[in-house]
Design a protein around this motif. Structure first.
Motif, PDB file in Angstrom:
ATOM      1  N   ARG A  42       0.818  -1.344  -0.013  1.00 16.21           N
ATOM      2  CA  ARG A  42       0.145  -0.025   0.039  1.00 16.21           C
ATOM      3  C   ARG A  42       1.086   1.207   0.009  1.00 16.21           C
ATOM      4  NH1 ARG A  42      -4.976  -1.707   4.098  1.00 16.21           N
ATOM      5  NH2 ARG A  42      -5.904  -2.777   2.687  1.00 16.21           N
ATOM      6  N   ALA A  43       2.034   1.113   0.715  1.00 16.96           N
ATOM      7  CA  ALA A  43       2.922   2.318   0.755  1.00 16.96           C
ATOM      8  C   ALA A  43       3.374   2.417  -0.505  1.00 16.96           C
ATOM      9  CB  ALA A  43       4.080   2.106   2.120  1.00 16.96           C
ATOM     10  N   ASP A  44       3.807   1.422  -1.215  1.00 11.54           N
ATOM     11  CA  ASP A  44       4.493   1.604  -2.688  1.00 11.54           C
ATOM     12  C   ASP A  44       3.428   2.202  -3.646  1.00 11.54           C
ATOM     13  OD1 ASP A  44       6.930   0.760  -1.948  1.00 11.54           O
ATOM     14  OD2 ASP A  44       6.634  -1.414  -2.678  1.00 11.54           O
ATOM     15  N   LEU A  45       2.297   1.911  -3.716  1.00 11.90           N
ATOM     16  CA  LEU A  45       1.224   2.256  -4.429  1.00 11.90           C
ATOM     17  C   LEU A  45       0.930   3.763  -4.063  1.00 11.90           C
ATOM     18  CD1 LEU A  45      -1.021   1.975  -6.377  1.00 11.90           C
ATOM     19  CD2 LEU A  45      -2.745   1.183  -4.538  1.00 11.90           C
ATOM     20  N   ILE A  46       0.792   4.213  -2.862  1.00  8.36           N
ATOM     21  CA  ILE A  46       0.595   5.577  -2.674  1.00  8.36           C
ATOM     22  C   ILE A  46       1.825   6.424  -3.055  1.00  8.36           C
ATOM     23  CG2 ILE A  46       0.630   7.402  -0.669  1.00  8.36           C
ATOM     24  CD1 ILE A  46      -1.041   5.169   0.647  1.00  8.36           C
ATOM     25  N   GLU A  47       3.048   5.903  -3.079  1.00  7.80           N
ATOM     26  CA  GLU A  47       4.254   6.590  -3.556  1.00  7.80           C
ATOM     27  C   GLU A  47       4.167   6.697  -5.071  1.00  7.80           C
ATOM     28  OE1 GLU A  47       9.110   6.263  -2.906  1.00  7.80           O
ATOM     29  OE2 GLU A  47       7.739   4.521  -2.337  1.00  7.80           O
ATOM     30  N   TRP A  48       3.656   5.608  -5.845  1.00  9.96           N
ATOM     31  CA  TRP A  48       3.817   5.480  -7.207  1.00  9.96           C
ATOM     32  C   TRP A  48       2.533   6.646  -7.607  1.00  9.96           C
ATOM     33  CZ3 TRP A  48       5.436   2.716 -11.393  1.00  9.96           C
ATOM     34  CH2 TRP A  48       6.585   1.920 -11.104  1.00  9.96           C
ATOM     35  N   ASP A  50       1.505   9.408  -5.844  1.00  2.11           N
ATOM     36  CA  ASP A  50       2.135  10.617  -5.772  1.00  2.11           C
ATOM     37  C   ASP A  50       3.085  11.069  -6.920  1.00  2.11           C
ATOM     38  OD1 ASP A  50       0.669  11.042  -3.362  1.00  2.11           O
ATOM     39  OD2 ASP A  50       2.351  10.462  -2.001  1.00  2.11           O
ATOM     40  N   ALA A  51       3.552  10.045  -7.439  1.00  2.00           N
ATOM     41  CA  ALA A  51       4.633  10.500  -8.781  1.00  2.00           C
ATOM     42  C   ALA A  51       3.867  10.645  -9.930  1.00  2.00           C
ATOM     43  CB  ALA A  51       5.627   9.241  -8.736  1.00  2.00           C
ATOM     44  N   GLY A  52       2.665  10.471  -9.813  1.00  2.00           N
ATOM     45  CA  GLY A  52       1.822  10.603 -11.097  1.00  2.00           C
ATOM     46  C   GLY A  52       1.289   9.336 -12.114  1.00  2.00           C
ATOM     47  N   TYR A  53       1.589   8.444 -11.204  1.00  2.00           N
ATOM     48  CA  TYR A  53       0.948   7.084 -11.922  1.00  2.00           C
ATOM     49  C   TYR A  53      -0.489   7.128 -11.737  1.00  2.00           C
ATOM     50  CZ  TYR A  53       0.127   2.229 -12.888  1.00  2.00           C
ATOM     51  OH  TYR A  53      -0.521   0.845 -13.237  1.00  2.00           O
ATOM     52  N   ILE A  71      10.502   8.795 -11.463  1.00  2.00           N
ATOM     53  CA  ILE A  71      10.218   9.679 -10.146  1.00  2.00           C
ATOM     54  C   ILE A  71      10.456   8.989  -8.929  1.00  2.00           C
ATOM     55  CG2 ILE A  71       8.450  11.026  -9.222  1.00  2.00           C
ATOM     56  CD1 ILE A  71       7.451  11.660 -12.073  1.00  2.00           C
ATOM     57  N   VAL A  72       9.737   7.801  -8.752  1.00  2.00           N
ATOM     58  CA  VAL A  72       9.932   6.871  -7.449  1.00  2.00           C
ATOM     59  C   VAL A  72      11.369   6.686  -7.077  1.00  2.00           C
ATOM     60  CG1 VAL A  72       9.388   4.939  -6.413  1.00  2.00           C
ATOM     61  CG2 VAL A  72       7.490   6.283  -7.744  1.00  2.00           C
ATOM     62  N   ALA A  77      16.283   7.576  -4.029  1.00  2.00           N
ATOM     63  CA  ALA A  77      17.676   7.749  -4.108  1.00  2.00           C
ATOM     64  C   ALA A  77      18.164   8.970  -3.300  1.00  2.00           C
ATOM     65  CB  ALA A  77      18.320   7.681  -5.590  1.00  2.00           C
ATOM     66  N   GLN A  78      17.092   9.887  -3.518  1.00  2.00           N
ATOM     67  CA  GLN A  78      17.309  11.257  -2.739  1.00  2.00           C
ATOM     68  C   GLN A  78      17.231  11.114  -1.217  1.00  2.00           C
ATOM     69  OE1 GLN A  78      14.701  13.954  -4.195  1.00  2.00           O
ATOM     70  NE2 GLN A  78      16.224  15.101  -5.313  1.00  2.00           N
ATOM     71  N   HIS A  79      16.354  10.033  -0.934  1.00  2.00           N
ATOM     72  CA  HIS A  79      15.879  10.025   0.513  1.00  2.00           C
ATOM     73  C   HIS A  79      17.188   9.122   1.126  1.00  2.00           C
ATOM     74  CE1 HIS A  79      13.708   9.250   4.308  1.00  2.00           C
ATOM     75  NE2 HIS A  79      13.778   7.789   4.119  1.00  2.00           N
ATOM     76  N   ALA A  80      17.576   8.135   0.309  1.00  2.00           N
ATOM     77  CA  ALA A  80      18.760   7.235   0.758  1.00  2.00           C
ATOM     78  C   ALA A  80      20.021   8.207   0.773  1.00  2.00           C
ATOM     79  CB  ALA A  80      18.960   6.048  -0.397  1.00  2.00           C
ATOM     80  N   GLY A  81      20.353   9.096   0.185  1.00  2.00           N
ATOM     81  CA  GLY A  81      21.320  10.070   0.197  1.00  2.00           C
ATOM     82  C   GLY A  81      21.262  10.863   1.163  1.00  2.00           C
ATOM     83  N   GLN A  82      20.051  11.358   1.853  1.00  2.00           N
ATOM     84  CA  GLN A  82      20.080  12.380   2.854  1.00  2.00           C
ATOM     85  C   GLN A  82      20.047  11.359   4.311  1.00  2.00           C
ATOM     86  OE1 GLN A  82      16.103  13.715   2.384  1.00  2.00           O
ATOM     87  NE2 GLN A  82      16.533  15.383   0.774  1.00  2.00           N
ATOM     88  N   THR A  83      19.619  10.096   4.093  1.00  2.00           N
ATOM     89  CA  THR A  83      19.634   9.572   5.507  1.00  2.00           C
ATOM     90  C   THR A  83      21.096   9.118   5.760  1.00  2.00           C
ATOM     91  OG1 THR A  83      19.058   7.338   4.459  1.00  2.00           O
ATOM     92  CG2 THR A  83      17.473   8.320   5.488  1.00  2.00           C
ATOM     93  N   THR A  84      22.065   8.893   4.860  1.00  2.00           N
ATOM     94  CA  THR A  84      23.249   8.449   4.982  1.00  2.00           C
ATOM     95  C   THR A  84      24.232   9.667   5.304  1.00  2.00           C
ATOM     96  OG1 THR A  84      23.807   8.555   2.350  1.00  2.00           O
ATOM     97  CG2 THR A  84      23.254   6.360   3.447  1.00  2.00           C
TER      98      THR A  84
END
Length: 86
Positions: A42-48, A50-53, A71-72, A77-84
């Protein structure tokens, strides 16, 4: 055993089984090949979404899904870069 005690026993068993399942899910390492939970899907679907799918857009289907997938991937990748870097 009266009806009230049976209901109480059932509720207790349900709570224990849910607690055990949650403990097991948190104890498992993050394996990308493992099946996803319903909440993760469900979280993946919401993310997609939100990306315009748009799952109902059959006319522009491949392009719509590919664009949303890019977009997802960029957002993840941005989120992974921010957390590291924090």
């Amino acid at each position: 055993m009266n009806m009230l005690s049976r209901v109480g026993l059932g509720a207790l068993l349900a709570a224990v089984s849910i607690g055990t399942a949650l403990a097991q899910s948190f104890a498992q390492p993050n394996d990308p090949s493992a099946p996803k939970t319903r909440a993760q899907v469900r979280a993946d679907l919401i993310e997609w979404l939100d990306a315009g799918y748009d799952p109902l857009d059959w006319i522009n289907y491949p392009e719509n899904a590919q664009r949303a997938g890019r977009i997802v991937a960029e957002r993840r990748a941005q989120h992974a870069g921010q957390t590291t870097t924090q």
